[in-house]
Design an enzyme around this catalytic site. Structure first.
Site, PDB file in Angstrom:
ATOM      1  N   GLU A 259     -77.124  80.487  72.571  1.00 57.49           N
ATOM      2  CA  GLU A 259     -76.705  81.574  72.127  1.00 57.49           C
ATOM      3  C   GLU A 259     -75.396  81.977  72.266  1.00 57.49           C
ATOM      4  OE1 GLU A 259     -80.858  83.939  71.606  1.00 57.49           O
ATOM      5  OE2 GLU A 259     -79.843  84.316  73.422  1.00 57.49           O
TER       6      GLU A 259
ATOM      7  N   GLY B 162     -87.503  87.021  66.090  1.00 55.15           N
ATOM      8  CA  GLY B 162     -88.658  86.735  65.017  1.00 55.15           C
ATOM      9  C   GLY B 162     -88.779  87.788  64.036  1.00 55.15           C
TER      10      GLY B 162
ATOM     11  N   MET C  96     -86.934  89.825  73.171  1.00 52.31           N
ATOM     12  CA  MET C  96     -87.378  89.980  74.320  1.00 52.31           C
ATOM     13  C   MET C  96     -86.212  90.675  75.391  1.00 52.31           C
ATOM     14  SD  MET C  96     -89.467  86.519  75.144  1.00 52.31           S
ATOM     15  CE  MET C  96     -90.047  87.078  76.834  1.00 52.31           C
ATOM     16  N   GLU C  97     -84.948  91.010  74.890  1.00 55.22           N
ATOM     17  CA  GLU C  97     -83.914  91.528  75.666  1.00 55.22           C
ATOM     18  C   GLU C  97     -83.126  92.640  75.057  1.00 55.22           C
ATOM     19  OE1 GLU C  97     -84.702  87.434  76.110  1.00 55.22           O
ATOM     20  OE2 GLU C  97     -83.537  88.365  74.457  1.00 55.22           O
TER      21      GLU C  97
ATOM     22  N   ASP D  45     -87.684  82.401  63.343  1.00 62.54           N
ATOM     23  CA  ASP D  45     -89.009  82.112  63.261  1.00 62.54           C
ATOM     24  C   ASP D  45     -89.640  83.375  62.446  1.00 62.54           C
ATOM     25  OD1 ASP D  45     -90.648  83.831  65.179  1.00 62.54           O
ATOM     26  OD2 ASP D  45     -89.090  82.848  66.115  1.00 62.54           O
TER      27      ASP D  45
END
Length: 249
Positions: free
Chosen positions: A30, A96, A193-194, A217
């Site tokens: 990233e 996602g 997740m962050e 995804d």
């Protein structure tokens, strides 16, 4: 002598007010494009996080990989705030897709962020109501949102760019029921997740933030397969948007 002292004070004040932008990704993929374009780089490791301070498109930046998950994200962001005089934060990376309108490689820019796995509802509070949030939400900066939107549209086109709520939790979501719950409970467009952990720290420091997420995804039963195929493409797109943002800042 007095004139010299006054000039020095004004110069020092101007330098102190100059922007230093933290650009954060959770994974190497990233931030690799960003690091490859940086100049005058100083590298320093703190608490196992490597911080790259330097110039990117003539802007003062500190770029770093936070690591995956909320604790890593919050810790590394706090170090950046305390040690590098950061006054703007851009988080770049993949997520996602939750909203059914989204396709893989579409981009969601945060207006709000929520911690979907924070649950004290047994005490009568709303799900995601983290102390420090406002009605479960952490806010992104309106000016940064607009810059990110314009930059993303230049990179990808208008039909691939959305603004919406991003949900954060210490889970890789790959289940249709979980996806439906995130949309129902929070109106989430994307899940990762962050981001909300970084926004939590930024809001407490009263520092402008925006999170940019490219969809890797569909966050359903096929998520792990889609992720492996598209994670690098999505990460590169997000990084290119950040580069375009710097040209407008």
């Amino acid at each position: 002598m007095k004139k010299f002292t006054l000039l020095l004070a004004l110069l020092t004040s101007t330098l102190a007010m100059a922007d230093r932008i933290a650009i954060i990704g959770a994974m190497d993929s990233e931030i690799k494009i960003l690091l490859s374009e940086m100049k005058e780089v100083k590298k320093e490791e703190r608490a196992t996080v490597v911080f790259y301070e330097g110039k990117l498109l003539n802007k003062d930046v500190v770029v770093f990989k936070s690591g995956i998950g909320k604790v890593n994200a919050a810790m590394s962001t706090t170090i950046a705030m305390e040690e590098y005089d950061v006054n703007k934060i851009i988080f770049t990376g993949v997520a996602g897709a939750i909203n059914k309108n989204l396709n893989i490689t579409d981009v969601v820019i945060s207006d709000y962020l929520v911690q979907h796995d924070y649950d004290t509802t047994i005490f009568g509070s709303k799900k995601g109501a983290v102390p420090g949030s406002v009605d479960t939400k952490f806010f992104a900066d309106k000016q940064l949102i607009n810059i990110a939107k314009n930059s993303a549209q230049k990179v990808l086109g208008k039909n691939k760019v959305y603004i919406g709520t991003i949900a954060t939790g210490d889970q890789f979501i790959a289940d249709k029921k979980a996806v439906e719950a995130l949309e129902t409970d929070f109106g989430a467009w994307a899940v990762e997740m962050e981001g909300a952990a970084v926004a939590h720290v930024a809001n407490l420091y009263k520092t402008p933030i925006v999170v940019i997420r490219s969809m890797s995804d569909k966050a359903d039963g096929s998520a792990h397969m889609n992720y492996n195929d598209f994670v690098n493409i999505a990460a590169d797109n997000s990084a290119k948007i950040v580069m375009n943002m710097l040209l407008e800042m």
